[in-house]
Design an enzyme around this catalytic site. Structure first.
Site, short mmCIF file in Angstrom:
data_model
loop_
_atom_site.label_atom_id
_atom_site.label_comp_id
_atom_site.label_asym_id
_atom_site.label_seq_id
_atom_site.Cartn_x
_atom_site.Cartn_y
_atom_site.Cartn_z
N TRP A 43 0.86 -1.19 0.00
CA TRP A 43 0.00 0.00 0.00
C TRP A 43 0.90 1.24 0.00
CZ3 TRP A 43 0.39 -3.70 3.65
CH2 TRP A 43 0.58 -3.37 5.00
N ASP A 44 0.92 2.11 1.02
CA ASP A 44 1.68 3.37 0.91
C ASP A 44 3.05 3.15 0.25
OD1 ASP A 44 -0.39 3.91 2.77
OD2 ASP A 44 0.80 5.41 3.79
N SER A 122 4.41 4.55 7.50
CA SER A 122 5.00 5.34 6.41
C SER A 122 6.10 6.32 6.81
CB SER A 122 3.90 6.12 5.70
OG SER A 122 3.13 5.24 4.97
N ARG A 201 2.48 10.39 12.86
CA ARG A 201 3.25 9.49 12.00
C ARG A 201 3.57 10.14 10.66
NH1 ARG A 201 -2.13 7.09 12.48
NH2 ARG A 201 -3.23 7.13 10.49
N ASP A 202 4.17 9.35 9.77
CA ASP A 202 4.41 9.70 8.37
C ASP A 202 5.40 10.86 8.18
OD1 ASP A 202 2.44 7.80 8.16
OD2 ASP A 202 0.93 9.12 7.28
N GLU A 290 -3.00 12.91 6.50
CA GLU A 290 -1.92 11.95 6.54
C GLU A 290 -0.86 12.22 5.47
OE1 GLU A 290 -3.60 8.10 8.18
OE2 GLU A 290 -4.68 8.27 6.29
C1 FRU Z 1 -1.95 6.08 5.12
C2 FRU Z 1 -1.61 5.50 6.45
C3 FRU Z 1 -0.44 6.22 7.03
C4 FRU Z 1 0.20 5.16 7.87
C5 FRU Z 1 -0.09 3.91 7.11
C6 FRU Z 1 -0.35 2.71 7.90
O1 FRU Z 1 -2.40 5.14 4.21
O2 FRU Z 1 -2.72 5.52 7.30
O3 FRU Z 1 -0.81 7.35 7.73
O4 FRU Z 1 1.55 5.41 8.00
O5 FRU Z 1 -1.18 4.16 6.30
O6 FRU Z 1 -0.59 1.62 7.07
#
Ligand code: FRU
Length: 432
Positions: A43-44, A122, A201-202, A290
Site C-alpha cells: 500500500w503506501d 510510512s 506518523r508519516d 496523513e
Molecule cells: C496512510 C496510512 C499512514 C500510515 C499507514 C499505515 O495510508 O494511514 O498514515 O503510516 O497508512 O498503514
C-alpha cells in the site's frame, strides 16, 4: 521570517469539496487491473528521492519503498480480513526497476532486530546529500508496546543504510539500528493522554530552500482534549446564511505538523528537534491529514496531504484522496486551500475506495495504491463484490496553475518518473 502562522482548512472551504469534478477526480480503475507481484500486498509507496524532493535513479535503477505484507506470512487465507488488518503487520520493503514500469520485489529494508516496536508505517527513503550511497529511511515505529503491550506507541524514527546496485539489481546494507526522532508533545500536537485516537506518523523530511535547514512534516492532531474544541467563527469561515455547525464537528482535529532539525544532518545526527506549531489545522473539518509532503514550484509552496471520507466531521463530506494547500510566502505559510476547497484528486463516487495514499512529485506525477475496486454497480462494503488491490494504481499527472490544479495525464500502473540520476548536483549550503 521563521514564524509559523497556522492556517486553517475551514468549514467554508470544505463545503466546496465536490466528488466527480473532472479536474480533481482519479480515473476509474478497471476491475481486471494488473498486479506488480502475486506474492506481496503493498500500500503506501514512495520513490527514492533526494532531500530536496527530486525522485532519483541509482546507477540506472528506479527504486521505490512500500508498506507491505507478504502473502505467505498471512495467518489465514481470508484475503479480505487480512487486507483490512494489514496495518497490524506492516513492514517496509522495496522494489527496483530498469524502466520505472516493471518492478522486482526486493524484500524488507529494516533488519528485524532494529525494530523497536512491532510495525513499520510510512515515511520516506532519502539519499543523504553529498554522499555516494548513504540512505536514510524515515518511518513510523509503532504498535502496541510497553510492559503489558497495551499501550499504542507511535514514534517518528529513522534508520540509516547504504544502497548498492549492479547490472542484475539493487540491494541495501545497514538499516540495523533505529533512532527515535520525536514524539507527540501534548503541547503543539495531541498525545495519547489528550486523544486516544491521536495520529502521529508519516515523517517527510526536506530542506527548506529559504533557509537551508532540514524540517520534517508529519501527520498530527491539534493539541487539546479530544472533543473539547469549540468550533466557531475562525473554524467556520464565510459560511452561507443560516449555516450551523454539524454534530460531532469538534472531533475533527487534524493537523499538518512540522519540526526543525537542530543537530547536524550532514553527519547523520537526527537526535535534536524543535517541535513547531502546525502549518495547517482542520479543526471542525476532518480528523486526519496523513502523509503530508511539500513541492516547491514556480515560486509557490504546495503542501499535500491525504485524507478520508470517513474522517470528515460535522456532516461534511469529501472523497478519499489527496488534498492540498498553497503558500506564496514559503513553507511556513500562510496557506490557502488549493482549488478553493482543498481537494486535488479524489476517488470517483462509483469507486470510492479504489485508491489511497497519493504522493505528488515536483513534476506533478501522482502515484497511489489500489485499495478495493468494486465490481460494476455493487456495494464496496460487501466483500463478495470487490477486488482487493495491494498494488500500485495508474500514475496520473496534475498541472499546477497557481492556486489551482488540474488532472491532465494518465500513465501506466505503478509508473514512476525520475527527475534526476543520483548523485544530483549538490545545492549550496547556506551555512558555509
Ligand atoms: C496512510 C496510512 C499512514 C500510515 C499507514 C499505515 O495510508 O494511514 O498514515 O503510516 O497508512 O498503514
Amino acid at each position: 521570517m521563521n514564524a509559523i502562522s497556522t492556517s486553517r482548512w475551514r468549514i467554508a472551504d470544505a463545503l466546496k469539496v465536490h466528488a466527480d469534478d473532472a479536474t480533481t477526480t482519479m480515473p476509474v480503475i478497471a476491475y481486471d487491473f494488473p498486479t506488480m507481484d502475486e506474492s506481496v500486498l503493498i500500500w503506501d509507496t514512495g520513490a527514492l528521492r533526494s532531500i530536496h524532493g527530486q525522485t532519483v535513479t541509482f546507477k540506472g535503477w528506479h527504486v521505490i519503498w512500500s508498506l507491505a505484507v507478504e502473502k505467505q506470512d498471512l495467518t489465514n487465507q481470508n484475503i479480505v480480513s487480512e487486507w483490512r488488518n494489514r496495518n497490524n503487520s506492516a513492514f517496509i520493503g522495496y522494489w527496483y526497476s530498469r524502466d520505472g514500469v516493471e518492478w522486482t520485489w526486493g524484500g524488507r529494508l529494516l533488519q528485524k532486530t532494529a525494530d523497536l516496536r512491532p510495525w513499520e508505517w510510512s515515511g520516506g527513503l532519502v539519499m543523504r546529500d553529498e554522499s555516494a550511497n548513504t540512505v536514510d529511511m524515515f518511518y513510523t515505529s509503532c504498535g502496541y508496546a510497553g510492559a503489558n503491550e497495551t499501550d499504542f506507541q507511535s514514534v517518528i524514527s529513522v534508520s540509516t543504510g547504504t544502497i548498492h546496485a549492479d547490472d542484475k539489481g539493487v540491494w541495501f546494507e545497514g538499516f540495523d539500528a533505529t533512532t527515535e526522532m520525536f514524539q507527540a508533545d501534548g503541547v503543539n500536537y495531541a498525545n495519547a493522554e489528550e486523544d486516544p485516537y491521536w495520529d502521529f506518523r508519516d515523517p517527510h523530511p526536506f530542506i527548506n530552500p529559504a533557509d537551508g535547514k532540514l524540517y520534517c512534516l508529519f501527520e498530527g492532531n491539534v493539541a487539546g482534549m479530544r472533543g473539547a474544541f469549540s468550533i466557531s467563527g475562525p473554524e467556520m469561515g464565510p459560511v452561507p446564511p443560516g449555516f450551523e455547525v454539524g454534530t460531532g464537528a469538534q472531533y475533527g482535529a487534524a493537523a499538518i505538523g512540522i519540526a526543525r532539525l537542530d543537530s547536524d544532518y550532514h553527519a547523520g545526527d537526527f537526535t535534536k528537534w524543535t517541535m513547531l506549531p502546525p502549518l495547517v489545522t482542520a479543526l471542525g473539518v476532518n480528523d486526519q491529514t496523513e502523509r503530508p509532503h511539500v513541492v516547491f514550484k514556480n515560486g509557490l509552496t504546495y503542501l499535500f496531504t491525504i485524507s478520508h471520507h470517513s474522517t470528515y466531521t460535522g456532516g461534511l463530506e469529501g472523497p478519499d484522496g489527496v488534498y492540498g494547500f498553497v503558500s506564496d510566502k514559503g513553507v511556513f505559510g500562510p496557506y490557502r486551500p488549493l482549488n478553493a476547497s482543498g481537494l486535488v484528486l479524489g476517488n470517483p463516487s462509483s469507486a470510492p475506495y479504489q485508491t489511497y495514499s497519493h504522493f505528488v512529485d515536483p513534476d506533478g506525477y501522482v502515484q497511489s495504491f489500489i485499495d478495493t475496486v468494486p465490481a460494476a454497480n455493487n456495494d464496496p462494503d460487501n466483500p463478495a463484490v470487490y477486488r482487493i488491490g495491494g498494488t500500485l494504481a495508474p500514475t496520473v499527472r496534475i498541472a499546477f496553475e497557481g492556486d489551482r490544479t488540474f488532472v491532465t495525464e494518465v500513465h501506466g500502473y505503478g509508473q514512476i518518473f525520475a527527475q534526476a540520476a543520483w548523485p544530483v548536483a549538490a545545492t549550496p549550503d547556506p551555512r558555509s
